[in-house]
Design an enzyme around this catalytic site. Structure first.
Site, PDB file in Angstrom:
ATOM      1  N   ASP A  40       0.841  -1.176   0.185  1.00 30.07           N
ATOM      2  CA  ASP A  40      -0.119   0.057  -0.045  1.00 30.07           C
ATOM      3  C   ASP A  40       0.851   1.182  -0.110  1.00 30.07           C
ATOM      4  OD1 ASP A  40      -2.276  -1.429   0.162  1.00 30.07           O
ATOM      5  OD2 ASP A  40      -2.345  -1.514   2.093  1.00 30.07           O
ATOM      6  N   ASP A  81     -13.911  -3.693  -1.884  1.00 28.20           N
ATOM      7  CA  ASP A  81     -13.626  -3.423  -0.362  1.00 28.20           C
ATOM      8  C   ASP A  81     -14.858  -3.524   0.316  1.00 28.20           C
ATOM      9  OD1 ASP A  81     -10.858  -2.644  -0.812  1.00 28.20           O
ATOM     10  OD2 ASP A  81     -11.307  -0.468  -0.987  1.00 28.20           O
TER      11      ASP A  81
END
Length: 250
Positions: free
Chosen positions: A11, A130
């Site tokens: 990330d 998500d």
């Protein structure tokens, strides 16, 4: 049955690898180029690179960083963050990515999946979802988990597969960073509900959690970040552990 894959996730924020808990409390985890090179040497099957604030801040993924990472590795490499057009994908693939991950833009404009699959092939297109469990079910969240929707994750996964996604990256916001295991219930539901590979993401804390994602969650691959970044689990040792449980691993 396809051999299972182990995938470290980088990330990225402001050019650095970061990691949070439940999509919050972000902390630095190192240089992404150095980490990518290390994971290649340790036996990772693929890498995922996500610019975690690209959509929220309306920026584009840093193609230059993609190029630098691609020079250091010889395994498949997926890039995501702020991708919303054929042009965005062209830039990333030209920069060295093997696949791209689309999330919020695809949800808001499902035709994007069709366009990308037609232009580049489904094998290049990863649909990132998500999801968060609320009172009654797992729902899709957008913009890095900031925006709730009333669409169930399973429904969107099925639609995305039909539109041309070649793979699904399923991240449980409830489990993200807490190291209590993957969300095997929704992972299995989606794995059995679509005819494309599903990557489980969010919750890895032990080697057994990876085994559970494959055996209980029926995932095709398992993705993790902090346990690899901070060397709590070594990929080579994880693969030995999984093979001992008769899980076919790459």
């Amino acid at each position: 049955m396809l051999a299972k894959r182990i995938i470290p996730c980088l990330d990225i924020r402001d050019g650095r690898t970061v990691k949070g808990i439940n999509f919050e409390n972000i902390r630095d985890a190192g240089d992404p180029v150095e980490l990518a090179a290390r994971y290649t040497q340790e036996g990772a099957d693929e890498l995922v690179f996500l610019d975690i604030t690209a959509t929220h801040e309306k920026r584009k993924t840093l193609a230059g960083l993609v190029t630098r990472i691609a020079r250091e590795i010889d395994i498949p490499f997926t890039v995501g963050g702020g991708i919303s057009s054929v042009e965005d994908v062209s830039v990333l693939l030209d920069s060295g990515a093997d696949k791209v991950s689309v999330n919020s833009a695809a949800f808001k404009n499902p035709r994007l999946l069709e366009e990308l699959a037609a232009q580049f092939g489904s094998q290049c297109i990863v649909l990132a979802i998500d999801t968060k469990r609320t009172e009654d079910d797992w729902y899709v969240f957008l913009n890095g988990g900031r925006i709730a929707t009333d669409t169930k994750a399973l429904d969107w996964a099925r639609r995305g597969a039909k539109l041309g996604a070649g793979e699904i990256l399923l991240t449980s916001m409830n489990n993200d960073g807490v190291k209590t295991g993957f969300a095997n219930d929704i992972t299995r539901l989606i794995s059995e509900g679509v005819n494309i590979p599903v990557i489980a993401s969010g919750g890895a804390g032990t080697m057994q959690h990876f085994a559970d994602a494959f055996l209980t969650g029926k995932a095709d691959a398992a993705l993790a970040a902090s346990v690899f970044h901070f060397e709590e689990i070594k990929i080579s040792e994880l693969k030995v552990f999984l093979r001992m449980q008769n899980i076919e691993i790459r």
